[in-house]
Design a protein around this motif. Structure first.
Motif, short mmCIF file in Angstrom:
data_model
loop_
_atom_site.label_atom_id
_atom_site.label_comp_id
_atom_site.label_asym_id
_atom_site.label_seq_id
_atom_site.Cartn_x
_atom_site.Cartn_y
_atom_site.Cartn_z
N GLN A 212 26.21 39.31 30.19
CA GLN A 212 26.71 37.94 30.24
C GLN A 212 26.84 37.34 28.85
N ARG A 213 26.30 38.00 27.84
CA ARG A 213 26.38 37.47 26.48
C ARG A 213 27.48 38.11 25.65
N TYR A 214 27.63 39.45 25.75
CA TYR A 214 28.58 40.15 24.89
C TYR A 214 29.35 41.23 25.63
N GLY A 215 30.63 41.28 25.35
CA GLY A 215 31.47 42.39 25.76
C GLY A 215 31.80 43.19 24.51
N GLN A 216 32.79 44.06 24.61
CA GLN A 216 33.15 44.87 23.45
C GLN A 216 34.67 44.92 23.32
N LEU A 217 35.12 44.86 22.09
CA LEU A 217 36.52 45.05 21.74
C LEU A 217 36.62 46.34 20.94
N ARG A 218 37.49 47.23 21.41
CA ARG A 218 37.73 48.50 20.71
C ARG A 218 39.24 48.65 20.54
N CYS A 219 39.66 49.00 19.35
CA CYS A 219 41.08 49.23 19.07
C CYS A 219 41.25 50.67 18.62
N VAL A 220 42.17 51.37 19.29
CA VAL A 220 42.46 52.76 18.94
C VAL A 220 43.90 52.82 18.45
N ARG A 221 44.04 53.19 17.18
CA ARG A 221 45.35 53.23 16.54
C ARG A 221 46.11 54.49 16.94
N MET A 222 47.40 54.50 16.66
CA MET A 222 48.26 55.64 17.01
C MET A 222 47.78 56.95 16.39
N ASP A 223 47.13 56.88 15.22
CA ASP A 223 46.64 58.11 14.57
C ASP A 223 45.29 58.56 15.11
N GLY A 224 44.76 57.85 16.12
CA GLY A 224 43.50 58.22 16.74
C GLY A 224 42.28 57.55 16.13
N SER A 225 42.44 56.92 14.97
CA SER A 225 41.30 56.22 14.37
C SER A 225 41.00 54.97 15.20
N ILE B 12 41.21 47.69 23.82
CA ILE B 12 40.36 47.90 24.98
C ILE B 12 39.26 46.83 25.00
N PHE B 13 39.31 46.01 26.03
CA PHE B 13 38.29 44.98 26.25
C PHE B 13 37.34 45.50 27.32
N THR B 14 36.06 45.62 26.98
CA THR B 14 35.07 46.13 27.93
C THR B 14 34.08 45.03 28.26
N LYS B 15 33.91 44.81 29.56
CA LYS B 15 32.99 43.79 30.05
C LYS B 15 31.57 44.27 29.76
N GLY B 16 30.78 43.39 29.20
CA GLY B 16 29.40 43.74 28.88
C GLY B 16 28.44 42.91 29.69
N GLU C 238 30.24 44.77 34.79
CA GLU C 238 29.72 45.29 33.53
C GLU C 238 30.14 46.74 33.34
N GLY C 239 30.67 47.06 32.16
CA GLY C 239 31.09 48.41 31.83
C GLY C 239 32.56 48.71 32.16
N GLN C 240 33.21 47.84 32.92
CA GLN C 240 34.62 48.05 33.23
C GLN C 240 35.48 47.60 32.06
N SER C 241 36.63 48.26 31.89
CA SER C 241 37.50 47.98 30.75
C SER C 241 38.91 47.61 31.18
N LEU C 242 39.53 46.86 30.32
CA LEU C 242 40.93 46.48 30.46
C LEU C 242 41.62 46.98 29.19
N THR C 243 42.61 47.87 29.35
CA THR C 243 43.30 48.47 28.20
C THR C 243 44.71 47.91 28.12
N LEU C 244 45.05 47.36 26.95
CA LEU C 244 46.36 46.76 26.70
C LEU C 244 46.97 47.44 25.49
#
Length: 158
Positions: free
Chosen positions: A10-23, A4-8, A150-156
């Motif tokens: 102009q300096r920083y966005g966020q990368l979040r990875c959610v594994r199959m086990d939910g972690s 999950i790439f979240t637009k932040g 800002e705050g919108q996400s792209l989930t791959l």
């Protein structure tokens, strides 16, 4: 794994990875004028089926940090050569995309050879077809990313 790439700001966005086990694991990622560095990693690793680099390690349980914090499983699949070859591919693509000109396969191969030679690595094989698919996907994701607020996400999926 969901990536999950979240637009932040102009300096920083966020990368979040959610594994199959939910972690999950997450980090800030610098914004740039093109697709973020980690998004380019995603495209390259997925298209080339790279099993020992960044996203495979995260999927196996590594926590994203400046230096990946590994668990036993993610450490076992980590491949230093693949990590640095992948980084060379990503850096090469970034430099070509930042130039503003349409990247060519010959230009890509030349810069990839330079990047790998500077790291004393064998140059990985990237076919022209793979290069074109990677480039097209990065361009599509870049357009989508640049159009997000800002705050919108792209989930791959990885």
């Amino acid at each position: 794994m969901q990536v999950i790439f979240t637009k932040g700001t102009q300096r920083y966005g966020q990368l979040r990875c959610v594994r199959m086990d939910g972690s999950a694991t997450q980090t800030q990622m610098p914004e740039q004028g093109i697709a973020p560095h980690d998004m380019i990693h995603y495209v390259v690793e997925k298209r080339l089926h790279i099993q020992g680099a960044f996203f495979s390690q995260v999927r196996a349980g590594a926590d994203i940090s400046f230096a990946l914090e590994h668990n036993e499983t993610s450490r076992a699949i980590a491949d230093k050569t693949e990590v640095w070859q992948t980084e060379s591919i990503v850096e090469t693509l970034q430099s070509l995309l930042w130039s503003g000109e349409t990247p060519t396969y010959d230009g890509f191969i030349y810069l990839l050879e330079q990047a790998c030679n500077s790291r004393d690595l064998a140059v990985p094989t990237v076919s022209q077809s793979d290069f074109e698919h990677i480039l097209n996907e990065i361009m599509d994701l870049s357009i989508e990313w640049q159009g997000m607020g800002e705050g919108q996400s792209l989930t791959l999926k990885f």
